[in-house]
Write a protein that holds these residues in place. Structure first.
Motif, PDB file in Angstrom:
ATOM      1  N   UNK A  14      56.723  45.505 -49.136  1.00 50.90           N
ATOM      2  CA  UNK A  14      55.362  46.018 -49.304  1.00 50.90           C
ATOM      3  C   UNK A  14      55.165  47.252 -48.432  1.00 50.90           C
ATOM      4  N   UNK A  15      54.597  48.282 -49.047  1.00 45.51           N
ATOM      5  CA  UNK A  15      54.376  49.536 -48.345  1.00 45.51           C
ATOM      6  C   UNK A  15      55.506  50.526 -48.496  1.00 45.51           C
ATOM      7  N   UNK A  16      56.610  50.098 -49.062  1.00 45.93           N
ATOM      8  CA  UNK A  16      57.757  50.974 -49.237  1.00 45.93           C
ATOM      9  C   UNK A  16      57.623  51.884 -50.448  1.00 45.93           C
ATOM     10  N   UNK A  17      58.685  52.635 -50.695  1.00 44.01           N
ATOM     11  CA  UNK A  17      58.688  53.601 -51.792  1.00 44.01           C
ATOM     12  C   UNK A  17      59.966  53.472 -52.612  1.00 44.01           C
ATOM     13  N   UNK A  18      59.870  53.891 -53.849  1.00 39.74           N
ATOM     14  CA  UNK A  18      61.027  53.945 -54.734  1.00 39.74           C
ATOM     15  C   UNK A  18      60.897  55.169 -55.624  1.00 39.74           C
ATOM     16  N   UNK A  19      62.053  55.702 -56.023  1.00 38.04           N
ATOM     17  CA  UNK A  19      62.057  56.736 -57.047  1.00 38.04           C
ATOM     18  C   UNK A  19      62.903  56.244 -58.206  1.00 38.04           C
ATOM     19  N   UNK A  20      62.248  56.055 -59.342  1.00 35.77           N
ATOM     20  CA  UNK A  20      62.942  55.660 -60.563  1.00 35.77           C
ATOM     21  C   UNK A  20      63.339  56.905 -61.334  1.00 35.77           C
ATOM     22  N   UNK A  21      64.486  56.831 -61.978  1.00 30.99           N
ATOM     23  CA  UNK A  21      64.967  57.939 -62.804  1.00 30.99           C
ATOM     24  C   UNK A  21      65.144  57.458 -64.235  1.00 30.99           C
ATOM     25  N   UNK A  51      54.390  62.204 -68.779  1.00 30.36           N
ATOM     26  CA  UNK A  51      54.504  63.632 -68.481  1.00 30.36           C
ATOM     27  C   UNK A  51      54.866  64.352 -69.769  1.00 30.36           C
ATOM     28  N   UNK A  52      54.197  65.451 -70.030  1.00 28.90           N
ATOM     29  CA  UNK A  52      54.448  66.210 -71.251  1.00 28.90           C
ATOM     30  C   UNK A  52      55.574  67.217 -71.032  1.00 28.90           C
ATOM     31  N   UNK A  53      55.923  67.918 -72.082  1.00 28.95           N
ATOM     32  CA  UNK A  53      57.032  68.867 -72.016  1.00 28.95           C
ATOM     33  C   UNK A  53      56.733  70.005 -71.043  1.00 28.95           C
ATOM     34  N   UNK A  54      55.451  70.341 -70.878  1.00 25.38           N
ATOM     35  CA  UNK A  54      55.102  71.407 -69.930  1.00 25.38           C
ATOM     36  C   UNK A  54      54.665  70.850 -68.591  1.00 25.38           C
ATOM     37  N   UNK A  55      55.029  69.575 -68.351  1.00 24.72           N
ATOM     38  CA  UNK A  55      54.823  68.899 -67.059  1.00 24.72           C
ATOM     39  C   UNK A  55      53.379  68.548 -66.746  1.00 24.72           C
ATOM     40  N   UNK A  56      52.528  68.522 -67.751  1.00 25.98           N
ATOM     41  CA  UNK A  56      51.214  67.919 -67.549  1.00 25.98           C
ATOM     42  C   UNK A  56      51.413  66.413 -67.423  1.00 25.98           C
ATOM     43  N   UNK A  57      50.776  65.818 -66.438  1.00 16.83           N
ATOM     44  CA  UNK A  57      51.006  64.397 -66.198  1.00 16.83           C
ATOM     45  C   UNK A  57      49.690  63.643 -66.085  1.00 16.83           C
ATOM     46  N   UNK A  68      53.938  59.556 -58.519  1.00 16.16           N
ATOM     47  CA  UNK A  68      54.148  60.932 -58.949  1.00 16.16           C
ATOM     48  C   UNK A  68      55.240  60.934 -60.010  1.00 16.16           C
ATOM     49  N   UNK A  69      54.924  61.522 -61.149  1.00 18.53           N
ATOM     50  CA  UNK A  69      55.918  61.659 -62.210  1.00 18.53           C
ATOM     51  C   UNK A  69      56.333  63.124 -62.278  1.00 18.53           C
ATOM     52  N   UNK A  70      57.610  63.361 -62.448  1.00 17.02           N
ATOM     53  CA  UNK A  70      58.124  64.726 -62.503  1.00 17.02           C
ATOM     54  C   UNK A  70      59.317  64.767 -63.446  1.00 17.02           C
ATOM     55  N   UNK A  71      59.758  65.959 -63.776  1.00 16.76           N
ATOM     56  CA  UNK A  71      60.895  66.071 -64.696  1.00 16.76           C
ATOM     57  C   UNK A  71      61.768  67.245 -64.290  1.00 16.76           C
ATOM     58  N   UNK A  72      63.060  67.094 -64.580  1.00 18.72           N
ATOM     59  CA  UNK A  72      64.034  68.164 -64.393  1.00 18.72           C
ATOM     60  C   UNK A  72      64.685  68.378 -65.747  1.00 18.72           C
ATOM     61  N   UNK A  73      64.222  69.363 -66.454  1.00 21.45           N
ATOM     62  CA  UNK A  73      64.708  69.580 -67.815  1.00 21.45           C
ATOM     63  C   UNK A  73      66.172  70.013 -67.835  1.00 21.45           C
ATOM     64  N   UNK A  74      66.662  70.568 -66.735  1.00 20.56           N
ATOM     65  CA  UNK A  74      68.076  70.965 -66.698  1.00 20.56           C
ATOM     66  C   UNK A  74      68.983  69.740 -66.648  1.00 20.56           C
TER      67      UNK A  74
END
Length: 120
Positions: A14-21, A51-57, A68-74
């Motif tokens: 509890x209180x921790x963080x994770x980043x899912x891919x 998140x949309x193709x132009x990174x609207x979230x 926080x949702x983000x994307x790396x299109x490369x």
């Protein structure tokens, strides 16, 4: 067919963080909107963020202000970072993407899901 593979889940306190891919494999496609869902035991699958193709979230429900949702299109990869995790965040997390082919064909595959467990 494009396959989506989630990673980054596991056990966190509890209180921790994770980043899912959510990584898409294959070639000859573009990824439009990507959604993250979760399903807790005995509950319906629910939308967490997209998140949309132009990174609207946008974020839904209890993860607002903690995700926080983000994307790396490369890399054809979308990330979901969650902070201040709570036991009620325990669920299997799934990504779903709108995949577009140059021909105009679209389809929406799901990933296989990944477990996130938050201990109290």
């Amino acid at each position: 067919q494009v396959q989506l593979v989630e990673s980054g889940g596991g056990l966190v306190q509890t209180g921790g963080s994770l980043r899912l891919s959510c990584a898409a494999s294959g070639s000859g496609f573009t990824i439009s909107t990507v959604n993250w869902y979760r399903q807790a035991p005995g509950k319906q699958r629910e939308l967490v963020a997209f998140i949309t193709v132009n990174s609207t979230s946008n974020y839904v429900g209890s993860v607002k202000d903690r995700a926080t949702i983000s994307r790396d299109n490369t890399k054809n990869t979308v990330y979901l970072t969650m902070n201040n995790l709570k036991p009620e965040d325990t669920a299997v997390y799934y990504c779903k993407a709108i995949i577009k082919r140059p021909s105009g064909y679209e389809y929406t595959p799901w990933g296989q899901g990944i477990q996130v467990t938050v201990s109290s």
